[in-house]
Design an enzyme around this catalytic site. Structure first.
Site, PDB file in Angstrom:
ATOM      1  CG  HIS A 477      -2.949   7.094  -7.642  1.00  0.00           C
ATOM      2  ND1 HIS A 477      -3.940   7.344  -8.583  1.00  0.00           N
ATOM      3  CD2 HIS A 477      -2.606   5.793  -7.818  1.00  0.00           C
ATOM      4  CE1 HIS A 477      -4.194   6.251  -9.268  1.00  0.00           C
ATOM      5  NE2 HIS A 477      -3.403   5.288  -8.813  1.00  0.00           N
ATOM      6  N   PRO A 478      -0.366   8.621  -3.642  1.00  0.00           N
ATOM      7  CG  PRO A 478       0.879   7.776  -1.850  1.00  0.00           C
ATOM      8  CD  PRO A 478      -0.118   7.370  -2.891  1.00  0.00           C
TER       9      PRO A 478
END
Length: 544
Positions: A477-478
């Site tokens: 989930h960057p």
């Protein structure tokens, strides 16, 4: 779709990146037949079977055909470990290989953005954009839409051991809920997924494919964007390579970076836009100083507790038997049901880590399987995985290019567990997971903690935080590396309309613009951002 383009061709909009955001933008902007739209994707077409069979993530993640196979730098908070950092490498981007979980986050996430001065980004503002493209299996209501491009369905398989885990969670104070996506996701439920009748529903299938018939939309795959051409304070052209040949196209209207939280800052930095000292160290001339480019990286670190169990079926022993694997394939081929429809996680729990927390700050992904890491074989014993992550980490990392070579892998440093707050929440998370495993409804399965192991003392915060560093890994989930913010914010890269501060003709529309990470899986919030951005782009184009 992959043929080269002639030098110097002009378009109204050039979109860089055909991931979740880029597919939405291509659909919406090309809906105007007067607009010429070019969509550039570095990966290939999505014509591989494992992009479409849900369980294909097991074969796609870590495979250079479908994943850029980035790695982080050795992380001090993870006791010196370097992690694989998957990013999708095809039309649809990471939506072609991700967990397919439909999750918006919490109303408080977006209200916080509005409180930062970002008008138009509160929960009440963004909810209509979530529902606009939604096609929810239960139909339309005040919180859901029907008939849109983004299909949402329930899982097509259930597991008794997960039902028992849900009951155990209720016994320790985490109630059942029937919908994670109404603004408050606290509780437990089976995750809803982006699938359609047992097939993965990526952004390419939902948004891009219907638009491909439009003559004013051109899509080129296999092209590596090198840099943007910037002159007189305006982004004017995109330069890329296709089949080792250089190409350039100019935008009469706007260039829109949608290459993701890793890709978009790389392109900006190679274009000389970014933190001057980083650019000089990479041997790149500074064309426009913007210190926030590549900074503010945020990600959800999942702590993967594994339990050996007895008296219940898990995927571990099912997959070990050849006849059962044949049966799984038959189930899928005949009915689009069974384990091959599984998302990586089936049961979700959202909970508060302590009484001092106002809203849920932990997310559990519960899986009826166990393995050391993606790509490794399943364990030879019946097992489940209870992955738990801190939804609102205070640790911040960065992404930067090592040099001007567009094929060079970026340097990625998430800086997991680098704050006392995050280490404290990690200790709390492990304790809560252990508490659920010890509840009556689950203790019937005689759970034995395999990772991190019962020898890690429950009362020792520092030992638990160290164990978190041993078992923690990215949950993919960057966000945040080109953050949205006011001009007074020294790390802001774009304004509330996603225009790059100080540069005309350039927007960024992807997960990199999130100022703070949302409290849940980030793919559908990224699609919402693109939906809203398309409206803003069209509005701004009509203004004198």
């Amino acid at each position: 779709m992959t043929e080269p383009i002639s030098q110097g061709t002009d378009y109204d909009y050039i979109i860089v990146g055909a991931g979740s955001a880029g597919c939405v933008l291509a659909n919406r902007l090309s809906a105007d037949p007067q607009c010429r739209v070019l969509l550039l994707e570095a990966g290939g077409p999505d014509n591989w079977i494992w992009f479409h069979v849900p369980v294909g993530y097991l074969f796609a993640i870590g495979n250079p055909r479908s994943d850029w196979c980035f790695r982080t730098r050795p992380e001090p908070g993870l006791n010196g470990r370097s992690l694989g950092y998957p990013r999708g490498k095809a039309l649809g981007g990471s939506s072609a290989i991700n967990a397919m979980i439909y999750m918006r986050g919490q109303a408080g996430d977006y209200d916080h953005w509005r409180q930062l001065g970002l008008d138009g980004w509160g929960w009440d503002d963004v909810l209509p954009y979530f529902t606009k493209h939604e096609d929810h299996y239960r139909g339309a209501d005040d919180f859901h839409g029907a008939g849109g491009e983004w299909r949402v369905e329930p899982p097509r398989i259930s597991w008794p051991i997960l039902d028992a885990y849900r009951e155990a969670a209720a016994e320790v104070g985490i109630p059942a809920t029937d919908d994670f996506n109404r603004g408050d996701n606290e509780g437990s439920a089976y995750f809803e997924v982006n699938q359609k009748r047992g097939r993965r529903w990526s952004a390419a299938r939902g948004f891009l494919r219907p638009a491909l018939k439009r003559e004013n939309l051109r899509v080129i795959t296999g092209c590596q964007v090198d840099r943007l051409e910037i002159a007189d304070g305006r982004a004017r052209s995109v330069i890329w390579r296709h089949d080792n040949e250089p190409h350039i196209a100019s935008a009469r209207g706007e260039i829109i970076l949608a290459a993701g939280a890793i890709g978009s800052p790389q392109i900006l930095q190679r274009s000389g836009v970014g933190r001057p000292e980083w650019l000089r160290e990479a041997g790149i001339d500074v064309s426009y100083p913007l210190p926030g480019v590549g900074a503010n990286l945020q990600d959800h670190l999942q702590l993967r507790l594994v339990y050996k169990v007895g008296g219940a079926q898990t995927l571990n022993e099912m997959y070990a038997a050849l006849w059962r694997r044949v049966w799984m394939v038959a189930q899928y081929a005949c009915a689009r049901r069974g384990p091959m429809t599984m998302a990586p996680s089936q049961l979700g729990l959202f909970a508060r880590s302590g009484p001092d927390v106002a809203r849920a700050d932990l997310e559990f992904h519960i899986q009826p399987l166990s393995l050391d890491k993606f790509g490794d074989p399943l364990h030879p014993f019946p097992g489940i995985t209870t992955s738990v992550c801190n939804l609102r980490p205070t640790s911040r990392g960065w992404v930067r290019v090592p040099d001007a070579d567009p094929t060079a892998a970026p340097e990625i440093a998430p800086n997991y567990l680098s704050t006392d707050h995050d280490r404290m929440i990690a200790a709390r998370a492990i304790r809560l997971a252990r508490c659920i495993a010890a509840a009556p409804s689950f203790s019937a399965f005689s759970p034995e903690e395999y990772l991190p192991g019962a020898d890690v003392p429950n009362g020792d915060d520092e030992a638990l935080a160290k164990a978190a560093g041993d078992i923690g890994t990215t949950i993919f989930h960057p966000v945040g590396t080109a953050k949205m913010g006011l001009g007074s914010d020294p790390e802001a890269v774009v304004d509330a309309r996603l225009r790059v501060h100080g540069l005309a003709g350039l927007r960024i529309v992807d997960a990199s613009v999130m100022p703070t990470i949302t409290s849940g899986n980030t793919n559908s919030p990224t699609i919402m951002i693109a939906e809203k951005a398309a409206d803003m782009i069209r509005e701004d184009a009509t203004r004198p």
